[in-house]
Design a protein around this motif. Structure first.
Motif, PDB file in Angstrom:
ATOM      1  N   TRP A  36      -4.200  -9.842   7.636  1.00  0.00           N
ATOM      2  CA  TRP A  36      -3.325  -9.799   6.467  1.00  0.00           C
ATOM      3  C   TRP A  36      -1.930  -9.368   6.923  1.00  0.00           C
ATOM      4  O   TRP A  36      -1.789  -8.705   7.935  1.00  0.00           O
ATOM      5  N   SER A  37      -0.933  -9.747   6.155  1.00  0.00           N
ATOM      6  CA  SER A  37       0.440  -9.445   6.543  1.00  0.00           C
ATOM      7  C   SER A  37       1.320  -9.266   5.313  1.00  0.00           C
ATOM      8  O   SER A  37       1.231 -10.044   4.365  1.00  0.00           O
ATOM      9  N   LEU A  38       2.146  -8.219   5.364  1.00  0.00           N
ATOM     10  CA  LEU A  38       3.145  -7.960   4.338  1.00  0.00           C
ATOM     11  C   LEU A  38       4.452  -7.596   5.036  1.00  0.00           C
ATOM     12  O   LEU A  38       4.480  -7.423   6.257  1.00  0.00           O
ATOM     13  N   GLY A  43      -2.277  -6.111   9.495  1.00  0.00           N
ATOM     14  CA  GLY A  43      -3.520  -5.567  10.022  1.00  0.00           C
ATOM     15  C   GLY A  43      -4.689  -6.477   9.759  1.00  0.00           C
ATOM     16  O   GLY A  43      -4.525  -7.693   9.615  1.00  0.00           O
ATOM     17  N   VAL A  44      -5.879  -5.879   9.680  1.00  0.00           N
ATOM     18  CA  VAL A  44      -7.099  -6.651   9.460  1.00  0.00           C
ATOM     19  C   VAL A  44      -7.913  -6.032   8.330  1.00  0.00           C
ATOM     20  O   VAL A  44      -7.869  -4.825   8.092  1.00  0.00           O
ATOM     21  N   LEU A  57      -2.377  -2.420  11.885  1.00  0.00           N
ATOM     22  CA  LEU A  57      -2.135  -2.534  13.322  1.00  0.00           C
ATOM     23  C   LEU A  57      -0.651  -2.440  13.662  1.00  0.00           C
ATOM     24  O   LEU A  57      -0.292  -2.163  14.801  1.00  0.00           O
ATOM     25  N   TYR A  58       0.212  -2.695  12.691  1.00  0.00           N
ATOM     26  CA  TYR A  58       1.649  -2.563  12.893  1.00  0.00           C
ATOM     27  C   TYR A  58       2.293  -2.157  11.574  1.00  0.00           C
ATOM     28  O   TYR A  58       1.954  -2.696  10.520  1.00  0.00           O
ATOM     29  N   ALA A 102       0.172   2.465  11.364  1.00  0.00           N
ATOM     30  CA  ALA A 102      -0.333   2.046  12.672  1.00  0.00           C
ATOM     31  C   ALA A 102      -0.275   3.214  13.639  1.00  0.00           C
ATOM     32  O   ALA A 102       0.717   3.938  13.689  1.00  0.00           O
ATOM     33  N   GLY A 103      -1.358   3.423  14.382  1.00  0.00           N
ATOM     34  CA  GLY A 103      -1.382   4.442  15.415  1.00  0.00           C
ATOM     35  C   GLY A 103      -1.683   5.839  14.927  1.00  0.00           C
ATOM     36  O   GLY A 103      -1.967   6.717  15.711  1.00  0.00           O
ATOM     37  N   GLU A 104      -1.645   6.090  13.616  1.00  0.00           N
ATOM     38  CA  GLU A 104      -1.911   7.431  13.089  1.00  0.00           C
ATOM     39  C   GLU A 104      -3.089   7.347  12.121  1.00  0.00           C
ATOM     40  O   GLU A 104      -4.231   7.353  12.534  1.00  0.00           O
ATOM     41  N   THR A 105      -2.788   7.284  10.850  1.00  0.00           N
ATOM     42  CA  THR A 105      -3.810   7.165   9.807  1.00  0.00           C
ATOM     43  C   THR A 105      -3.954   5.684   9.474  1.00  0.00           C
ATOM     44  O   THR A 105      -3.533   5.232   8.423  1.00  0.00           O
ATOM     45  N   ASN A 106      -4.542   4.949  10.377  1.00  0.00           N
ATOM     46  CA  ASN A 106      -4.483   3.502  10.264  1.00  0.00           C
ATOM     47  C   ASN A 106      -5.725   2.837   9.699  1.00  0.00           C
ATOM     48  O   ASN A 106      -5.729   1.654   9.474  1.00  0.00           O
TER      49      ASN A 106
END
Length: 111
Positions: A36-38, A43-44, A57-58, A102-106
């Motif tokens: 999915w993308s916004l 992410g997924v 993921l980003y 992303a990378g923290e509370t993801n």
């Protein structure tokens, strides 16, 4: 772009960013995983026999609602920490806005 619209239709991905809401309603039964993308991140989403996951993921996304009309959620957690919510007809309404980064509370898990 035409192939992206097929992904949206297949995954049932929906979003309402002014109201901090996203949702998924895959048209297939059983296990499912999609991208999915916004504008603020991507992410997924994954559905399996034990529940669902939304992972960033980003970037980041802040949610007040998560729509999963195919399930009656009993528990939600953000990287293992319980999230308070009310659930009615597959719509999870969080007591407080939830930010996935992303990378923290993801990773949010719903069962």
């Amino acid at each position: 772009m035409a192939s992206y619209s097929a992904l949206l239709a297949f995954s049932g991905f929906s979003f309402d960013m002014p109201n901090h809401t996203i949702g998924f309603h895959p048209i297939v039964e059983g296990d499912f995983r999609c991208f999915w993308s916004l504008n603020s991140g991507w992410g997924v989403f994954e559905r399996n026999g034990s529940g669902c996951k939304v992972e960033v993921l980003y970037g980041e996304i802040t949610l007040k609602k998560l729509m999963l009309p195919f399930m009656a959620a009993k528990k939600a957690s953000l990287n293992g920490t319980y999230i308070a919510f009310a659930c009615e007809n597959g719509e999870l309404v969080f007591d407080q806005p939830v930010t996935l980064k992303a990378g923290e509370t993801n990773r949010m898990e719903i069962v």
